[in-house]
Design a protein around this motif. Structure first.
Motif, PDB file in Angstrom:
ATOM      1  N   ASP A 284     -16.650   7.993   0.006  1.00  0.00           N
ATOM      2  CA  ASP A 284     -15.924   8.611   1.128  1.00  0.00           C
ATOM      3  C   ASP A 284     -14.729   7.748   1.531  1.00  0.00           C
ATOM      4  OD1 ASP A 284     -17.646  10.751   1.203  1.00  0.00           O
ATOM      5  OD2 ASP A 284     -18.890   9.932   2.815  1.00  0.00           O
ATOM      6  N   HIS A 285     -14.936   6.437   1.554  1.00  0.00           N
ATOM      7  CA  HIS A 285     -13.852   5.518   1.899  1.00  0.00           C
ATOM      8  C   HIS A 285     -12.718   5.601   0.878  1.00  0.00           C
ATOM      9  CE1 HIS A 285     -11.801   1.845   3.149  1.00  0.00           C
ATOM     10  NE2 HIS A 285     -11.921   1.379   1.913  1.00  0.00           N
ATOM     11  N   LEU A 286     -13.063   5.645  -0.409  1.00  0.00           N
ATOM     12  CA  LEU A 286     -12.040   5.707  -1.450  1.00  0.00           C
ATOM     13  C   LEU A 286     -11.213   6.986  -1.354  1.00  0.00           C
ATOM     14  CD1 LEU A 286     -14.019   4.310  -4.528  1.00  0.00           C
ATOM     15  CD2 LEU A 286     -12.337   3.117  -3.117  1.00  0.00           C
ATOM     16  N   LYS A 287     -11.845   8.081  -1.027  1.00  0.00           N
ATOM     17  CA  LYS A 287     -11.111   9.339  -0.897  1.00  0.00           C
ATOM     18  C   LYS A 287     -10.059   9.276   0.208  1.00  0.00           C
ATOM     19  CE  LYS A 287     -14.873  12.259  -2.649  1.00  0.00           C
ATOM     20  NZ  LYS A 287     -15.888  13.285  -2.330  1.00  0.00           N
ATOM     21  N   LYS A 288     -10.297   8.431   1.178  1.00  0.00           N
ATOM     22  CA  LYS A 288      -9.353   8.304   2.299  1.00  0.00           C
ATOM     23  C   LYS A 288      -8.272   7.267   2.038  1.00  0.00           C
ATOM     24  CE  LYS A 288     -13.100   9.341   5.558  1.00  0.00           C
ATOM     25  NZ  LYS A 288     -14.010   8.754   6.577  1.00  0.00           N
ATOM     26  N   ARG A 289      -8.500   6.374   1.050  1.00  0.00           N
ATOM     27  CA  ARG A 289      -7.611   5.232   0.949  1.00  0.00           C
ATOM     28  C   ARG A 289      -6.798   5.123  -0.336  1.00  0.00           C
ATOM     29  NH1 ARG A 289      -5.634   3.374   4.991  1.00  0.00           N
ATOM     30  NH2 ARG A 289      -5.212   1.393   3.946  1.00  0.00           N
ATOM     31  N   ILE A 290      -7.246   5.683  -1.453  1.00  0.00           N
ATOM     32  CA  ILE A 290      -6.525   5.417  -2.697  1.00  0.00           C
ATOM     33  C   ILE A 290      -5.679   6.605  -3.152  1.00  0.00           C
ATOM     34  CG2 ILE A 290      -8.168   3.668  -3.463  1.00  0.00           C
ATOM     35  CD1 ILE A 290      -9.372   5.683  -5.376  1.00  0.00           C
ATOM     36  N   GLY A 291      -5.388   7.511  -2.242  1.00  0.00           N
ATOM     37  CA  GLY A 291      -4.445   8.584  -2.541  1.00  0.00           C
ATOM     38  C   GLY A 291      -3.010   8.124  -2.412  1.00  0.00           C
ATOM     39  N   THR A 292      -2.804   6.936  -1.864  1.00  0.00           N
ATOM     40  CA  THR A 292      -1.480   6.322  -1.743  1.00  0.00           C
ATOM     41  C   THR A 292      -1.437   5.103  -2.648  1.00  0.00           C
ATOM     42  OG1 THR A 292      -1.274   7.026   0.563  1.00  0.00           O
ATOM     43  CG2 THR A 292       0.161   5.233  -0.171  1.00  0.00           C
ATOM     44  N   HIS A 293      -0.328   4.924  -3.344  1.00  0.00           N
ATOM     45  CA  HIS A 293      -0.187   3.787  -4.250  1.00  0.00           C
ATOM     46  C   HIS A 293      -0.307   2.482  -3.474  1.00  0.00           C
ATOM     47  CE1 HIS A 293       1.325   1.175  -7.401  1.00  0.00           C
ATOM     48  NE2 HIS A 293       1.329   2.200  -8.232  1.00  0.00           N
ATOM     49  N   ILE A 294      -0.947   1.493  -4.109  1.00  0.00           N
ATOM     50  CA  ILE A 294      -1.164   0.212  -3.428  1.00  0.00           C
ATOM     51  C   ILE A 294       0.148  -0.461  -3.053  1.00  0.00           C
ATOM     52  CG2 ILE A 294      -3.379  -0.179  -4.583  1.00  0.00           C
ATOM     53  CD1 ILE A 294      -1.915  -2.262  -6.342  1.00  0.00           C
ATOM     54  N   ALA A 295       1.225  -0.151  -3.795  1.00  0.00           N
ATOM     55  CA  ALA A 295       2.496  -0.833  -3.545  1.00  0.00           C
ATOM     56  C   ALA A 295       3.567   0.104  -3.012  1.00  0.00           C
ATOM     57  CB  ALA A 295       2.988  -1.502  -4.827  1.00  0.00           C
ATOM     58  N   TYR A 296       3.163   1.235  -2.425  1.00  0.00           N
ATOM     59  CA  TYR A 296       4.159   2.115  -1.817  1.00  0.00           C
ATOM     60  C   TYR A 296       4.771   1.374  -0.637  1.00  0.00           C
ATOM     61  CZ  TYR A 296       6.225   6.193   0.458  1.00  0.00           C
ATOM     62  OH  TYR A 296       7.107   7.063   1.033  1.00  0.00           O
TER      63      TYR A 296
END
Length: 784
Positions: A284-296
């Protein structure tokens, strides 16, 4: 600025923002030397000095300026030299703080380059390229970051460093650390093993359907789960596989988990308040957090310049550079901080918890035995030194044949991190996990100049080390593009040339691995003789992604004392069949004489040599420790089984091999293990059975449409954006593949339990017989 240069800049900002951040990070990390300013017009604005503390008089600093103009871009390079007193302060920073001073200088340079670009004019001049809206905000972000990382009173960096020396925030700084020399497990892990067995006994009874009062903790098999490397693909697929094991009760029966790269990130999340020791929560946490690139840039820089996330993410950086003057801050550290900004910051970004950032704090979850012990991995690349005549010094002559065959593993020294200890097998020495990050000399930790110990190295820095696959050698890089090169007309000769130079390419790292203080300095004569001599010549240990050696973290699980009975492997590696990481363990097992490993496990190899058992079986005898027994018939059966298995062309979703503890008197090695079918899997309960390996490769499954690890672009190791739909696809695939082999796993666990139970009962019977025999010897047999 020429049109081509302006277009290139816009393309960089628009399509690859992470490259820009890493470029800025490289500037801040010292990838470019001295002070180089980018100026877009003929004017040179007034310069603000680098914010590295209160600046003192520069009377002793002389400036020499070099100016160049390339493609319309004028650069001014200021080279600083000091006058007579070389030991004086530079910008108010003593030379023993050179790491912090260097970082601050480079951060200043990066800001200077960006602020001198006239962003308002670029949009019209670039033409058909569209400049992202956030590009013009980059100078402001870097200016704020530069200000926060100044050591001025009341600044963020000053606050971080003040707390770093406060035992209320970092209790470990009051403790003296010593290097523990030896290959036995540390006391903390041995205590964990005892408590975990008691906890597992109840869970195992439920899992295999045995009455709880019949379960003896001594009969509990040691089960380990391990996840492969593979970036976010391994993180998401591993979370699903471990969640599947958790749902059916298997995870509660596990003693160890181990990871490489993305699977290390998974473990770190699970043992945090964010994961809450539940893989469903992790997903659930990953679905909220890794939709944006780590270096955007807008998101990453926003987190780094806004409270409370700025302090949360930057503490490790400040503590590392200020605490150890000889250390370096590089791209891997930037990468780790960016990873932490995505993975360790909750949605909403306010409820950050510093306790999640120290690996030693994970003892809270494992000490009582309620959770498995996580093992994180990294490697040090040992490059053989050159002789004076330029020839490579060979160490193979003194190694046994098995070691020579396993030379690829000999190039890398493995290091394992647990909540208790950082330890290396080749060195046979380790330190408490809470002391990682401080300097050592002759086996004892060395405090800073102010007499205070450095605090524990934080997980954001470790995330970068564990997942730094981009620090691979030129040889690794070339192997990534070799299939493309071979298909290009006229490039065959280049391929042959590079293959010939592989011995040299394997020595070169285009990007240097991250470094931590070397804890074995001064211990040349005390650690294991297998330790490379070069390790004692540096005050830093350069560590990188263990996937460079083996993308499966199996080696630490074969360590004596851990005594793993069942090893369950979830492999999400790229090019999974060709890499065949499971088969690489054969060389390691032979070299170290590991008893019970199933030789031959892995993907079937083409053009297999004749099986070693085709030699005269009448001359081959086997011994089952501790009592001898002629087992030539068993060897004949092994030959038949393995020969028939040679016809296998592929592996399935779940594959099982079982090793043997038989020791052959004349043969050089045990027979290769047969991949077992569900109908014969209970052979694992035979007394001579060794380690059972259950292998789940992440293969496409027709039951899950729309996802193929080899063909789906979003599943590339280098993709850092997974939307909720992408995550759900990978989750379904990993779960479905686990379900394909769920019954096999339960059967193999049951077999291991029955074998250990039978061995215990046999041992008790022998002990009992021994007691009666002793009684009769002392008191006589009254029935005679």
């Amino acid at each position: 600025m020429s049109r081509s240069h302006r277009y290139l800049l816009a393309s960089l900002l628009q399509s690859c923002p992470w490259r820009l951040l890493l470029l800025g990070g490289s500037l801040a990390c010292g990838r470019y030397s001295s002070r180089t300013y980018l100026i877009c017009d003929s004017s040179n604005g007034k310069e603000a000095g680098p914010l590295i503390g209160q600046q003192t008089s520069r009377a002793n600093v002389r400036l020499r300026t070099e100016t160049k103009e390339i493609a319309g871009i004028r650069t001014v390079k200021e080279i600083e030299t000091t006058a007579s007193n070389a030991g004086s302060d530079l910008f108010g920073i003593h030379l023993d703080n050179r790491a912090w001073a260097s970082f601050s200088q480079k951060l200043h340079d990066a800001h200077h380059i960006l602020k001198n670009i006239k962003w308002s004019e670029l949009g019209d001049q670039i033409g058909d390229a569209v400049l992202p809206d956030w590009a013009a905000d980059l100078p402001a972000y870097l200016a704020k970051l530069q200000s926060e990382l100044s050591m001025s009173p009341g600044g963020l960096a000053e606050e971080i460093w003040s707390e770093a020396q406060d035992p209320d925030f970092n209790p470990e700084i009051t403790r003296k650390a010593e290097v523990r020399i030896g290959n036995e497990l540390c006391a903390g892990e041995r205590q964990f093993q005892k408590r975990r067995k008691i906890y597992i006994a109840k869970a195992l009874a439920r899992y295999i359907g045995v009455k709880e009062d019949e379960m003896n903790p001594e009969d509990v098999p040691t089960i380990a789960l391990c996840g492969s490397g593979g970036g976010l693909r391994a993180l998401v697929a591993g979370a699903s596989s471990f969640h599947s094991a958790q749902e059916v009760g298997l995870f509660d029966c596990v003693t160890y988990t181990a990871g490489v790269s993305g699977s290390c990130w998974l473990q770190a999340l699970y043992y945090s308040s964010l994961g809450d020791q539940n893989y469903s929560t992790v997903l659930d946490h990953l679905k909220k957090r890794i939709g944006t690139h780590i270096a955007y840039p807008p998101t990453a820089l926003g987190l780094l310049t806004t409270a409370p996330t700025n302090k949360f993410l930057l503490s490790g950086l400040v503590e590392k550079l200020k605490g150890n003057s000889g250390t370096a801050f590089g791209p891997v550290d930037v990468y780790g901080i960016l990873l932490a900004s995505r993975l360790f910051v909750p949605r909403g970004e306010l409820a950050v918890d510093d306790r999640n950032l120290k690996i030693s704090n994970q003892q809270l979850y494992v000490a009582g035995g309620a959770q498995p012990l996580p093992i994180y991995t990294a490697v040090r690349h040992e490059i053989p030194p050159e002789e004076k005549n330029g020839k490579k010094r060979s160490t193979k002559q003194s190694l046994p044949r098995e070691a020579m065959e396993a030379k690829n593993e000999a190039w890398f020294q493995w290091f394992e991190f647990t909540p208790y200890e950082l330890w290396s097998e080749e060195i046979e020495a380790g330190i408490p996990s809470w002391s990682v990050g401080r300097r050592f000399s002759k086996g004892v930790s060395v405090p800073q100049d102010n007499g205070i110990n450095s605090p524990e190295l934080r997980i954001p820095i470790l995330l970068g080390i564990w997942g730094s696959a981009f620090c691979a050698t030129l040889s690794h890089y070339y192997k990534e593009i070799q299939p493309v090169i071979k298909r290009l007309a006229g490039f065959g000769g280049i391929d042959d040339l590079l293959e010939e130079q592989d011995d040299e390419l394997v020595k070169i790292h285009p990007i240097k691995p991250a470094a931590i203080p070397n804890y074995v300095q001064g211990l040349e004569d005390q650690v294991a003789p297998t330790a490379a001599k070069s390790i004692f010549s540096s005050d830093q240990l350069q560590l990188a992604d263990a996937g460079m050696s083996n993308n499966l973290p199996i080696y630490p699980l074969l360590r004596p004392g851990r005594d793993v009975d069942v090893l369950i492997v979830f492999d999400s590696s790229a090019d999974i069949k060709k890499s065949n990481w499971l088969s690489v363990v054969d060389g390691y097992a032979k070299q170290r004489g590991i008893k019970g490993w199933p030789l031959g496990a892995g993907w079937p190899k083409e053009n297999l040599p004749e099986h070693p058992l085709t030699e005269d079986l009448d001359a081959t005898k086997a011994t089952r420790p501790p009592h001898g027994a002629d087992t030539v018939p068993n060897a004949q059966e092994d030959l038949q089984n393995t020969t028939s298995d040679r016809a296998d062309s592929d592996l399935g979703y779940c594959n099982v091999w079982v090793g043997t503890t038989l020791v052959r008197a004349n043969a050089t090695e045990p027979p290769q293990s047969k991949r077992m079918s569900p109908n014969t899997i209970l052979k694992a309960m035979e007394p001579e059975a060794g380690i059972a390996v259950v292998y789940f490769p992440l293969l496409p499954n027709p039951k899950v449409a729309g996802v193929d690890p080899e063909k789906s672009d979003f599943m590339s190791t280098w993709n850092f954006i997974y939307g909720p739909e992408d995550i759900e696809k990978v989750v379904r695939l990993a779960r479905t593949n686990f379900q394909e082999g769920e019954d096999q796993v339960k059967n193999i666990v049951r077999a291991a339990y029955e074998r250990k139970k039978a061995q215990r009962l046999e041992q008790e019977r022998r002990v009992g017989m021994g007691r009666w025999q002793l009684y009769f010897e002392e008191n006589g047999d009254h029935f005679r």
